[in-house]
Design an enzyme around this catalytic site. Structure first.
Site, short mmCIF file in Angstrom:
data_model
loop_
_atom_site.label_atom_id
_atom_site.label_comp_id
_atom_site.label_asym_id
_atom_site.label_seq_id
_atom_site.Cartn_x
_atom_site.Cartn_y
_atom_site.Cartn_z
N GLU A 150 0.87 -1.17 0.00
CA GLU A 150 0.00 0.00 0.00
C GLU A 150 0.91 1.22 0.00
O GLU A 150 1.80 1.31 0.84
CB GLU A 150 -0.81 0.03 1.29
CG GLU A 150 -2.09 -0.75 1.26
CD GLU A 150 -2.85 -0.54 2.57
OE1 GLU A 150 -3.34 0.57 2.80
OE2 GLU A 150 -2.89 -1.50 3.36
N ARG B 26 6.21 -13.83 8.84
CA ARG B 26 6.94 -12.60 8.54
C ARG B 26 8.18 -12.46 9.40
O ARG B 26 8.40 -13.23 10.34
CB ARG B 26 6.03 -11.39 8.65
CG ARG B 26 5.53 -11.13 10.01
CD ARG B 26 4.35 -10.17 9.93
NE ARG B 26 3.81 -9.99 11.26
CZ ARG B 26 4.15 -8.99 12.04
NH1 ARG B 26 5.00 -8.08 11.61
NH2 ARG B 26 3.65 -8.89 13.26
N LYS C 140 4.31 2.67 11.71
CA LYS C 140 4.37 3.97 11.06
C LYS C 140 4.11 5.09 12.07
O LYS C 140 4.80 6.11 12.08
CB LYS C 140 3.28 3.99 9.98
CG LYS C 140 3.62 4.82 8.81
CD LYS C 140 2.60 4.62 7.72
CE LYS C 140 1.42 5.52 7.95
NZ LYS C 140 0.50 5.57 6.82
C1 NAG Z 1 7.42 -9.00 17.25
O1 NAG Z 1 8.32 -8.49 18.20
C2 NAG Z 1 7.74 -7.78 19.28
C3 NAG Z 1 8.85 -7.31 20.18
O2 NAG Z 1 9.56 -6.26 19.60
C4 NAG Z 1 6.79 -8.67 20.05
O3 NAG Z 1 6.16 -7.94 21.05
C5 NAG Z 1 5.76 -9.23 19.08
O4 NAG Z 1 4.94 -10.15 19.77
C6 NAG Z 1 6.45 -9.93 17.93
N1 NAG Z 1 5.45 -10.38 16.97
C7 NAG Z 1 5.24 -11.66 16.68
C8 NAG Z 1 4.16 -11.93 15.69
O5 NAG Z 1 5.90 -12.56 17.16
#
Ligand code: NAG
Ligand code: NAG
Ligand code: NAG
Ligand code: NAG
Length: 809
Positions: free
Chosen positions: A261, A490, A500
């Protein structure tokens, strides 16, 4: 576990080659697995072992990845007995034992891995003749261009599963030449076209022999999520006739898309999406669209469009075509009317609040309440059609009407609860202007545009997992080709913020220099900081692609960058806090020219000459007045020190100070009468106008992590309170040796290191289109640096890309 020495000796005795042994020793998991494999079957192993067995055992260790595999000795013994003879058999055997553990039996293992099945060359030939006969028309039409497809298809013939795949190609070649005659210009022209078509890229084209070695190389594209994806044409369809049309169009070529996007700057997480989509297509000689998903005109801005394309190019990819969701607004509108006419959509006048309730969201915001169809759900088709046209014609204000799909409220999947397809927006669109008063939603647009563009693999992250059902529902409801949406995990970098809104706060409140501040993890920031694009690709490749989210600490990303730079950039001497040194016992015109390699141990980097003179600079940290400091090994009044590449030590004589007591100059003796070589070396830079030295640096910006903790957003008082006050340290007096000019002129240094970085994951940056950040070097003992965009012809500003070693914080 055996010691490394014992294992090395054992490997030697087995007959493994030196390089293989090195490779194994490097990978702890493989090493551990190999060790246990050898002990599992120690009584059956003979020394040396024949080559096939050796390699299969090694492969088994690789497959085991350090895990405990119950009953693995079944496989080990089958290898040693000569039952398993190929990697393919081993793969099947391994899958079977891993899945069945204690229940695995030798008999079943033999069955699944085809032990004892012999397929003769005659049988192979007759199967291939059969295949060619059955596909004659297509083969005659596409001729030799179709060869790879034939090869791939023949491999999947069940009767040939255990045949020697090496025998296929010669037989196919022979049969094709019987059918088509020798190759002629039809084949040549097509071939040229084909090789031009795949996304041109700024990486160097691969020579065909490189390509071959690449094919054998394991990478994120050959294993894990991407390695397991379907082949073109194998994604199921509700209406198979659509696949026939589709295949005519895509000609067996992978078609992917990267659909950001245009409402913000891309960040590190997107680099994975770029590599997954563009890289997977390129790896398979396919094509990838850059598609701006511009269905939300209120948030779109021109800078984002530009920046997104720039970042795709920076990572070494060239879109097959650049498209916009808005290119298809007319077709989408038409399909929306069709959906109404099929009684699969209705205009709904519920408020947002009412829609939430009808989806079972309770007053307190929790889900799970009763789902009630909207009062408008069963209005007549004609009425919805009339209302939809009124929406289109600007009759309704935002929120007064939506078009909703008529899906399945009884489904457990919220993505099936009558999603909104169109909403009224009173906003002008950057591309379609004021033509539209209604705009399609992501849920309506994404799958249909994928279909229009004949996408073969619609790859997205796992948060869209539930959308797969609505994606397929809508394509089928409209009777259009249904691309395959597949979801991977991801990349999540911890220890920073990526949202953002949060970055905007950092920028707007001047905590950082802008969206591209080198401490941030937007791609613009990473680029400005000097991280080479190849380092990002290599990093992502190393992580591999699976269906789970990869959480990576900033520090781990940095150590991967460090390793990449170690292999690719020249080294120079830079001094952050210079202090002048004068040698008392040499003449004013004393000169000693030394030659210093840009990278010791690697001639390809070349070298430069530097002149040692009576006056020069060292870093003030390399001098201590404290003679008693036993931990200090550099210059002290009672301790001489070596200078890099200079044959003799210098030893302290006296100091000069200014009126504030600050040291302004140190006098030393050049110990050229002592023959013993120095032990500790420090960097130095001549002070000599004759030799244009030193080069002054206006600012050297040394960056540290912007936040103190691993999860800034979890700070009880907000993420701003987690900011590290020392995240940027600026040195105003730093200097660098004259050879910096040469590095400046010749960057980027693209040293083709064999094996060090796979070509597929390296990017040769073009100095014409990239920025000053391509000037990168290692400052000896200080860190890796790159030229910042704030530099000009007469002022140099450097950013520290990463420190030399992991910080011990
Ligand atoms: C991504 O990292 C953050 C910490 O910076 C954490 O709080 C979050 O749960 C993580 N996301 C996933 C999908 O694991
Ligand atoms: C996609 O394929 C269809 C045939 O299935 C073709 O009509 C259409 O032009 C193709 N679209 C694009 C963008 O190539
Ligand atoms: C749309 O917005 C413009 C100003 O931005 C306003 O003048 C106009 O009345 C609005 N139209 C509707 C239907 O809300
Ligand atoms: C040179 O200096 C080092 C200390 O940096 C010292 O260990 C060494 O003995 C010196 N060599 C000579 C020949 O003085």
């Amino acid at each position: 576990m055996s010691s490394t020495e014992e294992l090395t000796e054992k490997f030697n005795k087995l007959g493994l080659e030196e390089v293989k042994i090195k490779e194994i020793l490097k990978n702890k998991k493989v090493l551990a697995s190999f060790d246990s494999i050898l002990s599992e079957s120690s009584s059956k192993i003979t020394f040396p072992l024949d080559k096939t067995k050796r390699l299969l055992l090694h492969q088994l260790a690789i497959l085991s990845k350090g895990e405990t595999i119950v009953n693995r000795q079944l496989i080990t013994e089958s290898i040693l007995n000569d039952d398993l003879k190929s990697n393919q058999q081993l793969d099947e055997a391994f899958k079977y034992v891993k899945a069945n553990g204690d229940n695995a039996t030798k008999a079943k293992l033999d069955e699944v891995s085809g032990v004892g099945i012999i397929v003769t060359e005659d049988q192979v030939k007759s199967q291939i003749q059969n295949y060619i006969q059955n596909n004659k028309n297509e083969i005659e039409e596409k001729r030799y261009q179709y060869l790879p497809k034939i090869l791939a298809n023949v491999r999947t013939i069940p009767e040939l599963k255990w045949a020697n795949p090496g025998s296929f190609k010669p037989i196919i070649d022979e049969e094709l030449s019987k059918l088509l005659g020798p190759k002629d210009e039809r084949d040549v022209i097509k071939k040229e076209k084909k090789s031009k078509k795949p996304a041109a890229s700024t990486t160097k084209p691969n020579k065909s022999d490189d390509k071959k070695s690449q094919e054998n190389q394991r990478s994120m594209f050959t294993e894990g999520f991407l390695g397991d994806l379907h082949k073109v044409g194998e994604n199921p369809q509700k209406y198979p006739e659509l696949m026939v049309e589709h295949l005519k169009q895509v000609k067996n070529q992978v078609h992917t898309r990267f659909p950001p996007e245009p409402n913000g700057f891309l960040h590190i997480g997107h680099s994975k999406a770029i590599l997954v989509n563009f890289g997977f297509a390129k790896h398979n000689n396919g094509v990838c669209y850059l598609r701006y998903d511009d269905t939300n005109p209120e948030a779109e801005e021109d800078v984002y469009f530009k920046s997104i394309l720039k970042m795709v190019n920076w990572l070494g990819f060239e879109p097959f075509k650049i498209t916009y969701s808005s290119d298809y607004f007319d077709e989408l509108y038409q399909l929306a009317e069709n959906l109404i006419k099929n009684d699969l959509a209705y205009v709904c006048h519920d408020t947002a609040e009412e829609i939430k309730r009808s989806r079972g969201i309770k007053e307190d915001g929790t889900p799970g309440g009763e789902r009630i169809p909207s009062k408008d759900r069963n209005r007549p088709i004609e009425e919805s059609l009339k209302e939809f046209r009124k929406m289109r014609d600007g009759f309704y204000k935002p929120g007064e009407a939506t078009l909703r799909m008529k899906q399945d409220l009884s489904s457990p999947n919220p993505q099936m609860w009558d999603l909104i397809a169109y909403r009224v927006l009173n906003a002008s669109h950057p591309r379609t202007g004021d033509k539209w008063k209604i705009y399609p939603t992501y849920d309506f647009t994404h799958c249909l545009v994928d279909s229009f563009e004949n996408i073969t693999h619609s790859l997205c992250t796992t948060e869209f997992y539930l959308s797969r059902e609505s994606y397929e529902w809508l394509c089928d409801a409209l009777h259009v080709y249904r691309p395959a949406q597949r979801e991977y995990g991801r990349l999540n970098i911890t220890g920073t913020v990526l949202s953002k809104r949060k970055i905007a706060k950092l920028v707007n409140e001047n905590y950082v220099r802008g969206w591209d501040d080198p401490r941030l993890f937007t791609l613009e920031a990473i680029k400005r900081r000097g991280v080479p694009p190849g380092a990002i690709l290599t990093f992502i490749n190393t992580l591999g692609v699976t269906t789970s989210t990869t959480n990576i600490q900033v520090g781990r990303f940095e150590s991967s960058i460090r390793k990449f730079l170690e292999d690719t950039v020249p080294r120079l001497m830079l001094i952050l806090n210079p202090i002048e040194i004068e040698i008392d016992n040499v003449d004013d015109d004393f000169e000693l020219e030394v030659e210093i390699p840009y990278k010791p141990g690697n001639d390809k980097f070349g070298s430069r000459k530097l002149t040692f003179t009576k006056n020069f600079y060292i870093d003030s940290n390399d001098f201590s007045e404290d003679d008693l400091d036993k931990e200090f090994f550099r210059l002290k009044p009672n301790q001489p020190v070596g200078l890099l590449k200079i044959p003799y030590n210098v030893s302290f004589k006296s100091l000069e100070r200014d009126s504030n007591g600050k040291i302004t100059k140190i006098h030393v003796n050049y110990d050229n009468e002592i023959v013993k070589k120095p032990k500790t070396y420090i960097q130095w830079i001549p002070k000599s106008s004759k030799h244009n030295s030193p080069i002054k640096i206006k600012e050297t910006r040394v960056y540290n992590q912007l936040f103190n903790s691993e999860n800034p957003s979890a700070h009880p008082e907000g993420f701003l309170k987690d900011i590290n006050p020392d995240s940027e340290e600026i040195f105003h007096n730093s200097i660098v040796e004259p050879a910096f000019k040469q590095v400046l002129k010749e960057s980027p240094w693209s040293i083709d290191e064999e094996n060090s970085i796979p070509k597929e994951f390296n990017v040769i940056e073009d100095p014409k289109t990239s920025g000053p950040e391509i000037v990168r070097f290692q400052a000896l003992r200080v860190g890796y640096f790159a030229l910042d965009k704030d530099s000009s012809d007469d002022s140099i500003i450097l950013n520290r890309i990463v420190s030399l070693k992991e910080s011990t914080k």
